[in-house]
Design an enzyme around this catalytic site. Structure first.
Site, PDB file in Angstrom:
ATOM      1  CD  GLU A 193     -16.329 -19.744 -16.756  1.00  0.00           C
ATOM      2  OE1 GLU A 193     -16.746 -18.706 -16.191  1.00  0.00           O
ATOM      3  OE2 GLU A 193     -15.591 -20.567 -16.186  1.00  0.00           O
ATOM      4  CB  THR A 240      -0.948   0.019   1.206  1.00  0.00           C
ATOM      5  OG1 THR A 240      -0.221  -0.288   2.391  1.00  0.00           O
ATOM      6  CG2 THR A 240      -2.072  -0.982   1.033  1.00  0.00           C
TER       7      THR A 240
END
EC number: 3.4.24.-
Length: 612
Positions: free
Chosen positions: A430, A212
């Site tokens: 899918e 971060t």
């Protein structure tokens, strides 16, 4: 003068050079010694040589006779010796050889002989030591890596602008920057704060997930303040020698006091700052180092402008004494960036990259929820590499979108050829995910469906992108998320009336979500708002720890299964009602291998309207 950085990067090369030099010195010294080496001969041979006039000089010692021949032996000057035996006629023979052949003779000093032998044996060692001192003496002084320098700190010191980082280089962490700007301002204008009686915070703890930008923020503080920056990792204090960690802490703070105002940055402070609770051996090296750090933080005067910054992604394991006000006065959360933050981070990392005018970084930011700064930097770099691979001079939108997919699912495996049966099964799986997502209310829109295998193991995937940043998720939304996850398996059952191994990851994620609903979020009627699990290591993936009895754990399993079964049935019902859509879209996907979100939604709407 040696370049310290150059030496650090070529330690092995310098070590090889040094070894070669020492070997050459030893070989040359041995060669010299061989030239003056003494060989043994028998006494009879000595008498024979003397009678023949082949001896130039004879030296008598206490226990041997040293002979120097007139002629060279094997092309080299040799010194011979023989044992000294009781021979009453020896002096007579020596006198005879002297007068007849001009042979010199006399006694040798034992003291000189011993000194000579010691000198000959020490020559190679002394030369090797001298060369080693010449090569490495100055370097050891600079880097403190000599044998007696254990206790010296290994902190890298960046002077003023050497960090090369300012707050302009840090994006997506506005709140964290705001907290640290005050420290920079205090270091620039301390009189503004001392006039009112305010004191500089002694320390600030940067907390957040890996990647971060905690280290980047610390460097930016030093770059903005224009003060020396001491950077050291917590693990550098932990040594195999007892007391060395504490000595390094003392040395670090002594240097900091001399360089004040300055900033000390300790990365991964949890390496030395772990809680002492439950530590049976109360005098180990880590605890001594921590105690020394605590006393040093109490002992220095913050008015001199020494600021301690530390970073960790495991704040829950740090010792309470380290976290109290007066040591680390401020905790700065460096969390995952939101949508705006991700856009800003992408802009920062794309500054040095040639971008096409049509590039839309906001769409990339939307497609990467939960990504940290390091992930986004990697995406920009992957896109640039792909542009070069395709012989383009600038990065286009397609490069960025493909880079996102590479980070999420891996590279395409075009060489993995699926059989027609497997390809059909993957396509229906899918489309099952996508169709359930499209027909439910609280789900994210489908962005892409593909049955192209990827290197991370998936034979295909369905990508959904949120329309906006979400900070709260309702129970209904979580139920629908699980239903979408189970839509792939449900499609296989509806179409083929059988099941395959392709849903393993879906089942794992669905079970985790359902369990969290029961144990963490209080979404089960059976347990109401009872907390049954707690999250440990929040910034490192958040592993759950159970806080209940075995009997309760069994009931948790029942409640989790109840949610899974409900969602599974719901997915099957949706697909049975829309079996025509399922088959038509799957056929299209088998033909094209990839369907984008807009094309998929148009097909769903057309088929639904046609049925009506």
């Amino acid at each position: 003068m040696f370049n310290n950085k150059k030496f650090d990067g070529n330690k092995i090369k310098y070590a090889i050079y040094y070894t070669l030099i020492v070997l050459i010195v030893i070989v040359l010294s041995n060669d010299y010694i061989k030239n003056i080496k003494t060989d043994y001969i028998k006494y009879s041979k000595f008498i024979e040589m003397g009678n023949q006039g082949k001896i130039e000089d004879i030296k008598l010692s206490k226990d041997k006779i040293i002979i120097i021949p007139k002629e060279k032996i094997e092309g080299k000057k040799r010194t011979l010796y023989t044992e000294k035996i009781s021979d009453e006629q020896l002096l007579v023979k020596l006198s005879e050889w002297s007068s007849k052949y001009n042979t010199q003779y006399g006694a040798v000093s034992q003291e000189n002989s011993v000194s000579k032998n010691i000198l000959i044996n020490l020559i190679p060692i002394l030369i090797a030591i001298f060369i080693g001192r010449m090569l490495f003496g100055k370097i050891n002084k600079k880097i403190g890596s000599g044998v007696m320098s254990f206790g010296k700190n290994t902190a890298k010191i960046y002077a003023e602008n050497e960090t090369g980082v300012t707050f302009k280089d840090v994006a997506g962490q506005e709140e964290a920057k705001e907290s640290l700007i005050e420290i920079v301002d205090f270091l620039h204008k301390p009189e503004r704060y001392t006039e009112i009686g305010a004191k500089l915070p002694k320390g600030a703890l940067l907390v957040g997930p890996p990647g971060t930008g905690k280290t980047l923020l610390a460097k930016a503080v030093a770059g903005e303040a224009g003060v020396p920056f001491f950077s050291i990792s917590g693990s550098a204090f932990v040594e195999m020698f007892v007391g060395m960690g504490a000595a390094r802490v003392r040395d670090l703070f002594e240097q900091a006091q001399e360089k004040a105002p300055c900033i000390i940055f300790i990365d991964e402070i949890d390496a030395i700052g772990k809680s002492r609770d439950g530590n049976i051996s109360g005098n180990d090296e880590r605890e001594q180092t921590l105690n020394q750090l605590l006393s040093e933080m109490d002992g220095f005067d913050s008015s001199k402008g020494v600021v301690i910054l530390a970073a960790t992604n495991r704040p829950e394991i740090l010792d309470k004494a380290l976290l109290r006000p007066g040591r680390f006065d401020r905790r700065v959360i460096v969390d995952r960036p939101d949508l705006k933050g991700r856009i800003d981070i992408l802009k920062v990392h794309s500054k040095g990259v040639r971008m096409s005018e049509g590039v839309d970084l906001s769409s990339i930011a939307k497609s990467t929820p939960g990504a940290v700064g390091a992930d986004l930097a990697n995406i920009i770099n992957e896109a640039a590499l792909r542009a070069v691979k395709n012989n383009r001079k600038e990065v286009i939108q397609e490069d960025l979108e493909e880079a996102v997919e590479v980070i999420i699912a891996g590279k395409e495996k075009r060489d993995r050829i699926l059989s027609p049966k497997e390809k059909k099964s993957v396509a229906f799986h899918e489309v099952g995910h996508a169709l359930v997502a499209a027909l439910l209310t609280h789900t994210d829109p489908v962005h892409k469906i593909t049955i192209v295998p990827r290197t991370m193991g998936s034979l295909g995937y369905t990508m959904q992108l949120p329309t906006s940043e979400k900070y709260l998720i309702t129970k209904e939304e979580m139920i629908e998320q699980i239903t979408v996850m189970l839509g792939g398996r449900a499609a296989e059952e509806v179409k083929f009336n059988t099941i395959s191994t392709g849903a393993s990851n879906d089942i794992e994620r669905a079970t985790e979500t359902a369990r969290n609903m029961v144990t963490v979020y209080g979404m089960s009627e059976r347990f109401d708002m009872m907390a049954l699990e707690s999250i440990s290591n929040k910034y490192l993936g958040g592993k759950s720890v159970q806080n209940c009895s075995i009997q309760t754990a069994a009931i948790i399993d029942e409640e989790t299964l109840k949610i899974i079964k409900y969602c599974h049935k719901k997915a099957i019902d949706i697909l049975k009602e829309n079996k025509n859509c399922l088959e038509k879209i799957a056929e299209k996907l088998i033909e094209k291998e990839t369907l984008m979100g807009d094309e998929f939604i148009n097909m769903v709407n057309e088929l639904k309207n046609g049925n009506n």
